[in-house]
Design an enzyme around this catalytic site. Structure first.
Site, PDB file in Angstrom:
ATOM      1  N   TRP A  39       0.848  -1.184   0.000  1.00  0.00           N
ATOM      2  CA  TRP A  39       0.000   0.000   0.000  1.00  0.00           C
ATOM      3  C   TRP A  39       0.892   1.246   0.000  1.00  0.00           C
ATOM      4  O   TRP A  39       2.019   1.215   0.488  1.00  0.00           O
ATOM      5  CB  TRP A  39      -0.937   0.021   1.209  1.00  0.00           C
ATOM      6  CG  TRP A  39      -0.265   0.126   2.559  1.00  0.00           C
ATOM      7  CD1 TRP A  39       0.070  -0.899   3.392  1.00  0.00           C
ATOM      8  CD2 TRP A  39       0.145   1.336   3.230  1.00  0.00           C
ATOM      9  NE1 TRP A  39       0.670  -0.416   4.537  1.00  0.00           N
ATOM     10  CE2 TRP A  39       0.732   0.953   4.469  1.00  0.00           C
ATOM     11  CE3 TRP A  39       0.085   2.693   2.918  1.00  0.00           C
ATOM     12  CZ2 TRP A  39       1.237   1.871   5.385  1.00  0.00           C
ATOM     13  CZ3 TRP A  39       0.587   3.623   3.828  1.00  0.00           C
ATOM     14  CH2 TRP A  39       1.152   3.208   5.042  1.00  0.00           C
ATOM     15  N   GLU A  82       6.763   8.990  13.954  1.00  0.00           N
ATOM     16  CA  GLU A  82       7.047   8.344  12.665  1.00  0.00           C
ATOM     17  C   GLU A  82       7.891   9.251  11.773  1.00  0.00           C
ATOM     18  O   GLU A  82       8.754   8.774  11.025  1.00  0.00           O
ATOM     19  CB  GLU A  82       5.735   7.992  11.952  1.00  0.00           C
ATOM     20  CG  GLU A  82       4.853   6.988  12.660  1.00  0.00           C
ATOM     21  CD  GLU A  82       5.347   5.549  12.538  1.00  0.00           C
ATOM     22  OE1 GLU A  82       6.377   5.325  11.868  1.00  0.00           O
ATOM     23  OE2 GLU A  82       4.713   4.656  13.124  1.00  0.00           O
ATOM     24  N   GLU A 117       8.839   1.982   6.583  1.00  0.00           N
ATOM     25  CA  GLU A 117       8.428   2.879   7.663  1.00  0.00           C
ATOM     26  C   GLU A 117       8.179   4.301   7.163  1.00  0.00           C
ATOM     27  O   GLU A 117       7.324   5.008   7.705  1.00  0.00           O
ATOM     28  CB  GLU A 117       9.514   2.904   8.751  1.00  0.00           C
ATOM     29  CG  GLU A 117       9.626   1.628   9.554  1.00  0.00           C
ATOM     30  CD  GLU A 117       8.581   1.538  10.647  1.00  0.00           C
ATOM     31  OE1 GLU A 117       8.111   2.596  11.111  1.00  0.00           O
ATOM     32  OE2 GLU A 117       8.234   0.407  11.047  1.00  0.00           O
ATOM     33  N   HIS A 120       4.623   5.611   6.673  1.00  0.00           N
ATOM     34  CA  HIS A 120       3.737   5.862   7.809  1.00  0.00           C
ATOM     35  C   HIS A 120       3.600   7.359   8.093  1.00  0.00           C
ATOM     36  O   HIS A 120       2.488   7.891   8.165  1.00  0.00           O
ATOM     37  CB  HIS A 120       4.258   5.142   9.056  1.00  0.00           C
ATOM     38  CG  HIS A 120       4.377   3.668   8.886  1.00  0.00           C
ATOM     39  ND1 HIS A 120       5.002   2.851   9.810  1.00  0.00           N
ATOM     40  CD2 HIS A 120       3.959   2.844   7.883  1.00  0.00           C
ATOM     41  CE1 HIS A 120       4.951   1.607   9.398  1.00  0.00           C
ATOM     42  NE2 HIS A 120       4.328   1.567   8.230  1.00  0.00           N
ATOM     43  N   GLU A 170       8.611  -1.928  18.272  1.00  0.00           N
ATOM     44  CA  GLU A 170       7.689  -2.225  17.168  1.00  0.00           C
ATOM     45  C   GLU A 170       6.372  -2.786  17.702  1.00  0.00           C
ATOM     46  O   GLU A 170       5.302  -2.490  17.173  1.00  0.00           O
ATOM     47  CB  GLU A 170       8.332  -3.212  16.189  1.00  0.00           C
ATOM     48  CG  GLU A 170       9.544  -2.680  15.436  1.00  0.00           C
ATOM     49  CD  GLU A 170       9.193  -1.758  14.273  1.00  0.00           C
ATOM     50  OE1 GLU A 170       8.024  -1.323  14.166  1.00  0.00           O
ATOM     51  OE2 GLU A 170      10.088  -1.488  13.466  1.00  0.00           O
ATOM     52  N   THR A 173       4.427   0.275  19.082  1.00  0.00           N
ATOM     53  CA  THR A 173       3.804   1.109  18.049  1.00  0.00           C
ATOM     54  C   THR A 173       2.627   0.384  17.401  1.00  0.00           C
ATOM     55  O   THR A 173       1.642   1.010  17.011  1.00  0.00           O
ATOM     56  CB  THR A 173       4.825   1.540  16.980  1.00  0.00           C
ATOM     57  OG1 THR A 173       5.519   0.393  16.481  1.00  0.00           O
ATOM     58  CG2 THR A 173       5.831   2.515  17.543  1.00  0.00           C
ATOM     59  N   ASP A 202       2.039  -3.222   9.488  1.00  0.00           N
ATOM     60  CA  ASP A 202       3.465  -3.113   9.169  1.00  0.00           C
ATOM     61  C   ASP A 202       4.311  -3.274  10.426  1.00  0.00           C
ATOM     62  O   ASP A 202       5.318  -3.993  10.436  1.00  0.00           O
ATOM     63  CB  ASP A 202       3.771  -1.741   8.553  1.00  0.00           C
ATOM     64  CG  ASP A 202       3.428  -1.645   7.073  1.00  0.00           C
ATOM     65  OD1 ASP A 202       2.968  -2.646   6.498  1.00  0.00           O
ATOM     66  OD2 ASP A 202       3.632  -0.555   6.503  1.00  0.00           O
ATOM     67  N   GLU A 203       3.920  -2.583  11.498  1.00  0.00           N
ATOM     68  CA  GLU A 203       4.699  -2.629  12.736  1.00  0.00           C
ATOM     69  C   GLU A 203       4.744  -4.054  13.292  1.00  0.00           C
ATOM     70  O   GLU A 203       5.771  -4.480  13.826  1.00  0.00           O
ATOM     71  CB  GLU A 203       4.096  -1.682  13.781  1.00  0.00           C
ATOM     72  CG  GLU A 203       3.896  -0.244  13.347  1.00  0.00           C
ATOM     73  CD  GLU A 203       5.191   0.535  13.133  1.00  0.00           C
ATOM     74  OE1 GLU A 203       6.278  -0.086  13.109  1.00  0.00           O
ATOM     75  OE2 GLU A 203       5.120   1.763  13.011  1.00  0.00           O
ATOM     76  N   HIS A 206       7.314  -6.025  11.303  1.00  0.00           N
ATOM     77  CA  HIS A 206       8.674  -5.602  11.647  1.00  0.00           C
ATOM     78  C   HIS A 206       9.069  -6.129  13.028  1.00  0.00           C
ATOM     79  O   HIS A 206      10.228  -6.519  13.242  1.00  0.00           O
ATOM     80  CB  HIS A 206       8.773  -4.081  11.615  1.00  0.00           C
ATOM     81  CG  HIS A 206       8.533  -3.504  10.247  1.00  0.00           C
ATOM     82  ND1 HIS A 206       8.242  -2.172  10.035  1.00  0.00           N
ATOM     83  CD2 HIS A 206       8.546  -4.078   9.019  1.00  0.00           C
ATOM     84  CE1 HIS A 206       8.085  -1.958   8.744  1.00  0.00           C
ATOM     85  NE2 HIS A 206       8.262  -3.106   8.111  1.00  0.00           N
TER      86      HIS A 206
END
Length: 333
Positions: A39, A82, A117, A120, A170, A173, A202-203, A206
């Site tokens: 995305w 971020e 990242e 974000h 991570e 977040t 995503d976090e 990660h």
């Protein structure tokens, strides 16, 4: 991967990091997605090329207008965190005992992680700008300060401490973005809920990567990794935005008010801190790690007892009930 003996001599991190390099190169596709398949901020934001652009902005602003003040404050704090990505990338490239070959596993990971990242802050920044609720100049001053001030997270350049910190952070977040998503949806802002939801995902990916790095290191250097974990938890895991400030205010003051807002809304609390520690203890099977030296065994015992101790402290914490008025947010008449 090559095999290494258990209980390596102290100071063996360079050997261990060399051991991890093939893993980073060969298996990081499990934790990172191809760029063309991911995305992008444009997938969620109003499209200026369409005739409906201004209608979409109007809808966005109407939804944003309904968000509670503390929720907007947390969103701004999360976004500034971020946006301080240059600090985090430079910190990761300074980790010792890592081969700084541009095509090596570590440097390729750092660049790919940074690229993911970066989306974000880009997405949330544009949302805040379009929302009409934010004094963007004040927001931008705080962002510049946070990058300029840097941070002191207690890891030094030690790879073990860095991996432990990033694993914890991570996960933290992920919790924050996921909870903001839930509250945004509850308050009628479905677009923001989607944005924070994909960021949270995503976090989570990660976090799994950094947790896996620690798991691999525990196999070959258990005592040193255990001692590093204990040291990080004794110092306490501080947030990367700990120096967050507003214009004309002292370093760190805005972070304290941001944290209070997050706790009032149960977005990120002292109990979440304990839950993350429990998750790491379970994922790394801290109670089952063997082959430890005396210091490692003491560290292991400390880490297994720590969650209950921290929960007792969390129960006694008092959070200010009154909202703090940030310079970032326009008063709604």
């Amino acid at each position: 991967m090559q095999e290494l003996p258990l209980n390596l001599p102290e100071g063996s991190r360079k050997e261990v990091m060399s051991y991890l390099e093939p893993f980073m190169l060969n298996e990081m596709s499990e934790y990172l997605k191809p760029v063309d398949e991911m995305w992008q901020p444009a997938d969620f934001l109003p499209d200026a090329s369409r005739d409906t652009f201004f209608d979409e902005i109007r809808d966005l602003q109407e939804s944003a207008r309904e968000l509670p003040y503390d929720l907007v404050a947390v969103l701004v704090g999360d976004t500034i965190t971020e946006e301080a990505l240059p600090t985090y990338e430079s910190w990761l490239t300074m980790v010792e005992d890592v081969e700084k070959n541009e095509q090596g596993g570590w440097m390729r990971w750092v660049r790919a992680w940074t690229a993911e990242e970066n989306r974000h802050g880009d997405l949330l920044n544009k949302y805040l700008y379009l929302s009409g609720r934010i004094d963007m100049r004040q927001f931008e001053i705080s962002t510049q300060y946070l990058i300029k001030d840097g941070f002191d997270i207690g890891t030094g350049a030690d790879p073990y401490r860095n991996f432990i910190y990033t694993s914890f952070q991570e996960l933290a977040t992920n919790v924050s973005h996921r909870r903001v998503a839930g509250l945004s949806k509850k308050n009628g802002d479905k677009l923001l809920a989607k944005m924070c939801g994909v960021i949270a995902a995503d976090e989570a990916r990660h976090a799994k990567a950094y947790m896996s790095f620690v798991s691999h290191a525990l196999v070959v250097d258990p005592s040193e990794v255990m001692i590093a974990f204990e040291d990080m938890m004794r110092k306490k895991i501080v947030m990367p935005a700990q120096f967050l400030r507003e214009s004309g205010e002292p370093q760190g003051e805005a972070f304290a008010h941001f944290s209070d807002a997050a706790q009032r809304l149960n977005i990120y609390t002292a109990v979440d801190y304990v839950d993350i520690l429990k998750e790491l203890n379970a994922d790394w099977k801290i109670d089952q790690v063997s082959g430890l030296n005396e210091k490692g065994e003491k560290a292991q015992d400390y880490l297994m007892r720590l969650p209950d101790r921290l929960l007792r402290l969390a129960d006694r914490m008092k959070i200010p009930e009154k909202e703090y008025k940030f310079k970032w947010i326009y008063d709604q008449k």
